[in-house]
Write a protein that holds these residues in place. Sequence first.
Motif, mmCIF file in Angstrom:
data_model
loop_
_atom_site.group_PDB
_atom_site.id
_atom_site.type_symbol
_atom_site.label_atom_id
_atom_site.label_comp_id
_atom_site.label_asym_id
_atom_site.label_seq_id
_atom_site.Cartn_x
_atom_site.Cartn_y
_atom_site.Cartn_z
ATOM 1 N N GLY A 10 0.214 1.451 -0.907
ATOM 2 C CA GLY A 10 -1.007 1.354 -0.109
ATOM 3 C C GLY A 10 -1.594 2.728 0.128
ATOM 4 N N GLU A 11 -2.444 2.810 1.144
ATOM 5 C CA GLU A 11 -3.113 4.074 1.413
ATOM 6 C C GLU A 11 -2.174 5.102 2.019
ATOM 7 O OE1 GLU A 11 -6.466 2.867 3.761
ATOM 8 O OE2 GLU A 11 -7.692 2.672 1.963
ATOM 9 N N ALA A 12 -1.280 4.635 2.857
ATOM 10 C CA ALA A 12 -0.437 5.582 3.605
ATOM 11 C C ALA A 12 1.044 5.435 3.303
ATOM 12 C CB ALA A 12 -0.672 5.398 5.103
ATOM 13 N N LYS A 13 1.419 4.343 2.671
ATOM 14 C CA LYS A 13 2.839 4.083 2.472
ATOM 15 C C LYS A 13 3.109 3.475 1.095
ATOM 16 C CE LYS A 13 3.000 1.474 6.323
ATOM 17 N NZ LYS A 13 1.673 1.568 6.922
ATOM 18 N N VAL A 14 4.353 3.637 0.668
ATOM 19 C CA VAL A 14 4.817 2.936 -0.524
ATOM 20 C C VAL A 14 5.941 2.016 -0.061
ATOM 21 C CG1 VAL A 14 5.713 3.160 -2.872
ATOM 22 C CG2 VAL A 14 4.341 5.002 -1.898
ATOM 23 N N ILE A 15 5.944 0.798 -0.581
ATOM 24 C CA ILE A 15 6.987 -0.159 -0.222
ATOM 25 C C ILE A 15 7.893 -0.352 -1.437
ATOM 26 C CG2 ILE A 15 7.455 -2.514 0.566
ATOM 27 C CD1 ILE A 15 5.917 -1.033 2.680
ATOM 28 N N PHE A 16 9.196 -0.125 -1.231
ATOM 29 C CA PHE A 16 10.183 -0.321 -2.292
ATOM 30 C C PHE A 16 11.078 -1.509 -1.940
ATOM 31 C CE2 PHE A 16 9.324 4.277 -2.445
ATOM 32 C CZ PHE A 16 9.065 4.456 -3.792
ATOM 33 N N GLU A 17 11.679 -2.050 -2.972
ATOM 34 C CA GLU A 17 12.710 -3.065 -2.781
ATOM 35 C C GLU A 17 13.849 -2.450 -1.956
ATOM 36 O OE1 GLU A 17 13.768 -6.020 -6.226
ATOM 37 O OE2 GLU A 17 14.909 -4.173 -6.419
ATOM 38 N N GLY A 18 14.397 -3.215 -1.019
ATOM 39 C CA GLY A 18 15.488 -2.706 -0.178
ATOM 40 C C GLY A 18 16.841 -2.934 -0.811
ATOM 41 N N PRO A 19 17.899 -2.415 -0.174
ATOM 42 C CA PRO A 19 19.243 -2.536 -0.737
ATOM 43 C C PRO A 19 19.792 -3.963 -0.691
ATOM 44 C CG PRO A 19 19.298 -1.406 1.391
ATOM 45 C CD PRO A 19 17.864 -1.587 1.042
ATOM 46 N N GLU A 20 19.326 -4.761 0.250
ATOM 47 C CA GLU A 20 19.777 -6.150 0.341
ATOM 48 C C GLU A 20 18.585 -7.096 0.305
ATOM 49 O OE1 GLU A 20 21.794 -5.163 3.861
ATOM 50 O OE2 GLU A 20 23.005 -3.997 2.461
ATOM 51 N N PRO A 21 18.826 -8.345 -0.111
ATOM 52 C CA PRO A 21 17.714 -9.301 -0.104
ATOM 53 C C PRO A 21 17.119 -9.391 1.303
ATOM 54 C CG PRO A 21 19.670 -10.268 -1.128
ATOM 55 C CD PRO A 21 20.086 -8.952 -0.569
ATOM 56 N N GLY A 22 15.830 -9.529 1.363
ATOM 57 C CA GLY A 22 15.187 -9.652 2.680
ATOM 58 C C GLY A 22 14.908 -8.318 3.345
ATOM 59 N N THR A 23 15.240 -7.215 2.645
ATOM 60 C CA THR A 23 14.925 -5.896 3.209
ATOM 61 C C THR A 23 13.988 -5.147 2.268
ATOM 62 O OG1 THR A 23 16.765 -4.708 2.161
ATOM 63 C CG2 THR A 23 17.215 -5.732 4.306
ATOM 64 N N LEU A 24 13.257 -4.197 2.845
ATOM 65 C CA LEU A 24 12.367 -3.324 2.083
ATOM 66 C C LEU A 24 12.549 -1.902 2.597
ATOM 67 C CD1 LEU A 24 9.013 -5.376 2.327
ATOM 68 C CD2 LEU A 24 10.501 -5.227 0.315
ATOM 69 N N VAL A 25 12.147 -0.958 1.766
ATOM 70 C CA VAL A 25 12.108 0.432 2.220
ATOM 71 C C VAL A 25 10.649 0.835 2.345
ATOM 72 C CG1 VAL A 25 12.636 2.829 1.630
ATOM 73 C CG2 VAL A 25 14.340 1.031 1.197
ATOM 74 N N GLN A 26 10.311 1.342 3.509
ATOM 75 C CA GLN A 26 8.940 1.769 3.776
ATOM 76 C C GLN A 26 8.913 3.298 3.696
ATOM 77 O OE1 GLN A 26 5.703 -0.189 6.596
ATOM 78 N NE2 GLN A 26 7.248 0.795 7.845
ATOM 79 N N HIS A 27 8.166 3.822 2.739
ATOM 80 C CA HIS A 27 8.086 5.268 2.504
ATOM 81 C C HIS A 27 6.725 5.773 2.982
ATOM 82 C CE1 HIS A 27 8.724 9.002 0.000
ATOM 83 N NE2 HIS A 27 7.415 9.006 0.132
ATOM 84 N N PHE A 28 6.752 6.748 3.883
ATOM 85 C CA PHE A 28 5.509 7.252 4.487
ATOM 86 C C PHE A 28 4.998 8.461 3.708
ATOM 87 C CE2 PHE A 28 5.182 4.998 8.601
ATOM 88 C CZ PHE A 28 6.396 4.325 8.598
ATOM 89 N N LYS A 29 3.781 8.335 3.189
ATOM 90 C CA LYS A 29 3.173 9.409 2.409
ATOM 91 C C LYS A 29 2.353 10.341 3.309
ATOM 92 C CE LYS A 29 0.784 6.536 -0.246
ATOM 93 N NZ LYS A 29 -0.118 6.121 -1.339
ATOM 94 N N ASP A 30 1.921 11.468 2.728
ATOM 95 C CA ASP A 30 1.039 12.383 3.453
ATOM 96 C C ASP A 30 -0.436 12.066 3.204
ATOM 97 O OD1 ASP A 30 3.145 13.715 4.568
ATOM 98 O OD2 ASP A 30 3.080 15.435 3.217
ATOM 99 N N ASP A 31 -0.700 11.033 2.413
ATOM 100 C CA ASP A 31 -2.086 10.705 2.068
ATOM 101 C C ASP A 31 -2.841 10.189 3.292
ATOM 102 O OD1 ASP A 31 -1.139 11.258 -0.405
ATOM 103 O OD2 ASP A 31 -1.350 9.243 -1.220
ATOM 104 N N ALA A 32 -4.062 10.655 3.400
ATOM 105 C CA ALA A 32 -4.923 10.191 4.494
ATOM 106 C C ALA A 32 -6.194 9.613 3.897
ATOM 107 C CB ALA A 32 -5.274 11.364 5.403
ATOM 108 N N SER A 33 -6.752 8.635 4.589
ATOM 109 C CA SER A 33 -8.019 8.078 4.125
ATOM 110 C C SER A 33 -8.841 7.668 5.338
ATOM 111 C CB SER A 33 -7.774 6.883 3.212
ATOM 112 O OG SER A 33 -7.086 5.891 3.929
ATOM 113 N N ALA A 34 -10.127 7.566 5.108
ATOM 114 C CA ALA A 34 -11.026 7.138 6.188
ATOM 115 C C ALA A 34 -12.211 6.432 5.556
ATOM 116 C CB ALA A 34 -11.490 8.340 7.002
#
Length: 254
Positions: A10-34
């Motif tokens: 997305g604009e501010a984050k990347v979502i990865f598959e998590g280590p277990e089913p039903g989980t995700l990893v949310q990665h926070f980027k430095d990208d900004a938008s307006a």
Amino acid sequence: MAKRRQIFEGEAKVIFEGPEPGTLVQHFKDDASAFNSRKKGTITGKGVINNRISEHLMTKLGGIGIPTHFMRRLNMREQLIREVEIIPIEVMVRNVVAGSLAERFNLTEGAVLPRSIIEYYYKAGDLNDPMVNEEHVTAFGWASPQELDEIMSMTLRINDFLSGFFLGVGIKLVDIRLEFGRLWEEDQMRIVLADEISPDSCRFWDAETNEILDRDRFSRDLGGIAEAYQEVARRLGILPESAPYDIQGPQIVQ
Ligand code: ADP
Ligand code: MG
């Protein structure tokens, strides 16, 4: 490290598959938008700070019984979250007049609203996230009337709690944008708070001076953006692991 499957960027984050089913990893980027992505930039260190601020606030909200997607922080930029089925609505609560509300009704920014106003925006970037009302939400099946009731009461609780919490550290919670999702546990479904709570998703003003401490510093070219995000973190008592920015030093291999 094994390559992870990226689910979404997305604009501010990347979502990865998590280590277990039903989980995700949310990665926070430095990208900004307006302005619905018409203006883009980078704010060095923003992702690191937002990861910490969102962790802090979601944990506090969990403490007062608000169910959230947050599980634990993994590192400077990432957190483990429960995968939910996102309800495609941004729920905004306004306590003080700012931004598009001021424009739409020709109101003075900074005026305290007689009571908090909830607005809904349909999450559709190609349509510029249009404002919608309860009728659209239920008629188009984005959420049922029962779900919307629950979202509304959770939203008001979150806003009440965070307004007081931020005032305690000298910050006015002008407005806040929330996302919710459906979480299934066995046969039960419940609505949980998802996404993030940070200076990207809230308007924070200094309680005394009304100095802007959020993403409006970027959209309005006010400068000092990273410093403002840092200031919010500092007031919350969150000390960055490596201040002021995430300068990559030697890494310990586990
Ligand atoms: P956007 O550009 O859509 O705002 P972001 O950069 O904020 O995207 O990336 C986060 C995306 O992940 C959003 O689309 C958000 O709805 C979604 N999301 C947030 N929390 C969860 C969750 N717990 N499960 C699934 N999706 C989520
Ligand atoms: Mg987002």
